[in-house]
Write a protein that holds these residues in place. Structure first.
Motif, PDB file in Angstrom:
ATOM      1  N   ASP A  87       0.862  -1.179   0.000  1.00 47.75           N
ATOM      2  CA  ASP A  87       0.000   0.000   0.000  1.00 47.75           C
ATOM      3  C   ASP A  87       0.901   1.233   0.000  1.00 47.75           C
ATOM      4  N   PRO A  88       0.811   2.073  -1.021  1.00 46.06           N
ATOM      5  CA  PRO A  88       1.677   3.252  -1.085  1.00 46.06           C
ATOM      6  C   PRO A  88       1.510   4.192   0.110  1.00 46.06           C
ATOM      7  N   ALA A  89       0.386   4.144   0.788  1.00 46.04           N
ATOM      8  CA  ALA A  89       0.144   5.010   1.941  1.00 46.04           C
ATOM      9  C   ALA A  89       0.667   4.405   3.241  1.00 46.04           C
ATOM     10  N   SER A  90       1.170   3.194   3.181  1.00 54.28           N
ATOM     11  CA  SER A  90       1.662   2.525   4.382  1.00 54.28           C
ATOM     12  C   SER A  90       2.914   3.226   4.910  1.00 54.28           C
ATOM     13  N   PRO A  91       3.051   3.321   6.232  1.00 51.12           N
ATOM     14  CA  PRO A  91       4.263   3.914   6.810  1.00 51.12           C
ATOM     15  C   PRO A  91       5.530   3.135   6.474  1.00 51.12           C
ATOM     16  N   ILE A  92       5.380   1.885   6.092  1.00 55.74           N
ATOM     17  CA  ILE A  92       6.552   1.069   5.736  1.00 55.74           C
ATOM     18  C   ILE A  92       7.269   1.642   4.516  1.00 55.74           C
ATOM     19  N   VAL A  93       6.531   2.331   3.656  1.00 57.65           N
ATOM     20  CA  VAL A  93       7.133   2.907   2.444  1.00 57.65           C
ATOM     21  C   VAL A  93       8.205   3.932   2.826  1.00 57.65           C
ATOM     22  N   GLU A  94       7.894   4.795   3.771  1.00 54.05           N
ATOM     23  CA  GLU A  94       8.882   5.781   4.210  1.00 54.05           C
ATOM     24  C   GLU A  94      10.083   5.087   4.858  1.00 54.05           C
ATOM     25  N   ASP A  95       9.810   4.062   5.659  1.00 50.31           N
ATOM     26  CA  ASP A  95      10.903   3.308   6.289  1.00 50.31           C
ATOM     27  C   ASP A  95      11.813   2.682   5.243  1.00 50.31           C
ATOM     28  N   LEU A  96      11.210   2.126   4.194  1.00 50.65           N
ATOM     29  CA  LEU A  96      11.995   1.522   3.115  1.00 50.65           C
ATOM     30  C   LEU A  96      12.840   2.572   2.397  1.00 50.65           C
ATOM     31  N   CYS A  97      12.261   3.736   2.172  1.00 52.05           N
ATOM     32  CA  CYS A  97      13.007   4.811   1.505  1.00 52.05           C
ATOM     33  C   CYS A  97      14.201   5.256   2.350  1.00 52.05           C
ATOM     34  N   LEU A  98      13.992   5.407   3.642  1.00 55.34           N
ATOM     35  CA  LEU A  98      15.080   5.827   4.527  1.00 55.34           C
ATOM     36  C   LEU A  98      16.170   4.762   4.595  1.00 55.34           C
ATOM     37  N   LEU A  99      15.777   3.498   4.678  1.00 56.10           N
ATOM     38  CA  LEU A  99      16.750   2.408   4.690  1.00 56.10           C
ATOM     39  C   LEU A  99      17.546   2.390   3.387  1.00 56.10           C
ATOM     40  N   THR A 100      16.863   2.566   2.276  1.00 54.51           N
ATOM     41  CA  THR A 100      17.515   2.556   0.970  1.00 54.51           C
ATOM     42  C   THR A 100      18.514   3.699   0.841  1.00 54.51           C
ATOM     43  N   GLU A 101      18.142   4.886   1.264  1.00 52.58           N
ATOM     44  CA  GLU A 101      19.053   6.030   1.207  1.00 52.58           C
ATOM     45  C   GLU A 101      20.279   5.801   2.085  1.00 52.58           C
ATOM     46  N   ALA A 102      20.057   5.302   3.283  1.00 58.28           N
ATOM     47  CA  ALA A 102      21.181   5.041   4.192  1.00 58.28           C
ATOM     48  C   ALA A 102      22.089   3.964   3.612  1.00 58.28           C
ATOM     49  N   TYR A 103      21.510   2.933   3.012  1.00 61.20           N
ATOM     50  CA  TYR A 103      22.287   1.850   2.409  1.00 61.20           C
ATOM     51  C   TYR A 103      23.123   2.383   1.244  1.00 61.20           C
ATOM     52  N   GLN A 104      22.497   3.176   0.413  1.00 62.49           N
ATOM     53  CA  GLN A 104      23.211   3.754  -0.725  1.00 62.49           C
ATOM     54  C   GLN A 104      24.380   4.611  -0.236  1.00 62.49           C
ATOM     55  N   ASP A 105      24.164   5.394   0.800  1.00 66.68           N
ATOM     56  CA  ASP A 105      25.230   6.237   1.345  1.00 66.68           C
ATOM     57  C   ASP A 105      26.406   5.404   1.857  1.00 66.68           C
ATOM     58  N   VAL A 106      26.105   4.323   2.573  1.00 62.32           N
ATOM     59  CA  VAL A 106      27.193   3.506   3.118  1.00 62.32           C
ATOM     60  C   VAL A 106      27.934   2.772   1.998  1.00 62.32           C
ATOM     61  N   LEU A 107      27.241   2.397   0.945  1.00 58.42           N
ATOM     62  CA  LEU A 107      27.917   1.769  -0.193  1.00 58.42           C
ATOM     63  C   LEU A 107      28.911   2.738  -0.827  1.00 58.42           C
ATOM     64  N   ILE A 108      28.497   3.969  -0.994  1.00 63.48           N
ATOM     65  CA  ILE A 108      29.371   4.970  -1.603  1.00 63.48           C
ATOM     66  C   ILE A 108      30.561   5.266  -0.693  1.00 63.48           C
ATOM     67  N   ARG A 109      30.323   5.340   0.622  1.00 61.44           N
ATOM     68  CA  ARG A 109      31.436   5.593   1.543  1.00 61.44           C
ATOM     69  C   ARG A 109      32.391   4.399   1.606  1.00 61.44           C
ATOM     70  N   THR A 110      31.871   3.200   1.409  1.00 62.24           N
ATOM     71  CA  THR A 110      32.716   2.009   1.414  1.00 62.24           C
ATOM     72  C   THR A 110      33.573   1.953   0.161  1.00 62.24           C
ATOM     73  N   ASP A 111      32.981   2.323  -0.962  1.00 61.15           N
ATOM     74  CA  ASP A 111      33.697   2.292  -2.242  1.00 61.15           C
ATOM     75  C   ASP A 111      33.099   3.381  -3.122  1.00 61.15           C
ATOM     76  N   ASP A 112      33.784   4.487  -3.270  1.00 56.19           N
ATOM     77  CA  ASP A 112      33.212   5.616  -4.017  1.00 56.19           C
ATOM     78  C   ASP A 112      33.019   5.307  -5.498  1.00 56.19           C
ATOM     79  N   ASN A 113      33.473   4.168  -5.949  1.00 60.39           N
ATOM     80  CA  ASN A 113      33.226   3.738  -7.331  1.00 60.39           C
ATOM     81  C   ASN A 113      32.143   2.669  -7.419  1.00 60.39           C
TER      82      ASN A 113
END
Length: 121
Positions: A87-113
């Motif tokens: 359900d796009p209105a579910s609060p889980i959607v925001e949680d998933l977005c925040l997790l995804t952004e944090a994951y992407q950030d740590v991947l870039i910090r681990t290996d900027d390439n």
């Protein structure tokens, strides 16, 4: 002098330790049991890996693809059926977005390439 105690995957390991349950829940929600099993194996691999190798990089990229819904519109993949159930209105959607952004950030910090072609913003 070279620091032999430096762990090049420390931040990545720390991220996965802190977000272990959230990553597993996201994998189950977005890719069902096959994605959950794959990401449980990834969690084990990260804990044991001395450095980023090609297999680990491939598995990290697969998790990124899952979290960013890369295959959610491909009717031949399980991700499409899983995505349709959210359900796009579910609060889980925001949680998933925040997790995804944090994951992407740590991947870039681990290996900027890690994302050489498509994440320059």
């Amino acid at each position: 002098m070279f620091d032999l105690s430096h762990d090049p995957l420390f931040e990545l390991r720390d991220f996965f330790n802190l977000h272990n349950e959230a990553i597993q829940n996201a994998a189950l929600l977005l890719g069902s049991r096959p994605a959950l099993r794959r990401n449980q194996a990834l969690l084990d691999d990260i804990a044991a890996a001395p450095r980023l190798n090609n297999r680990l990089r491939r598995e990290l990229a697969a998790l990124h693809a899952l979290l960013t819904l890369k295959h959610a519109h491909d009717p031949d993949r399980i991700e499409a059926a899983c995505f349709a159930e959210i359900d796009p209105a579910s609060p889980i959607v925001e949680d998933l977005c925040l997790l995804t952004e944090a994951y992407q950030d740590v991947l870039i910090r681990t290996d900027d390439n890690f994302f050489p072609d498509h994440l320059a913003t």
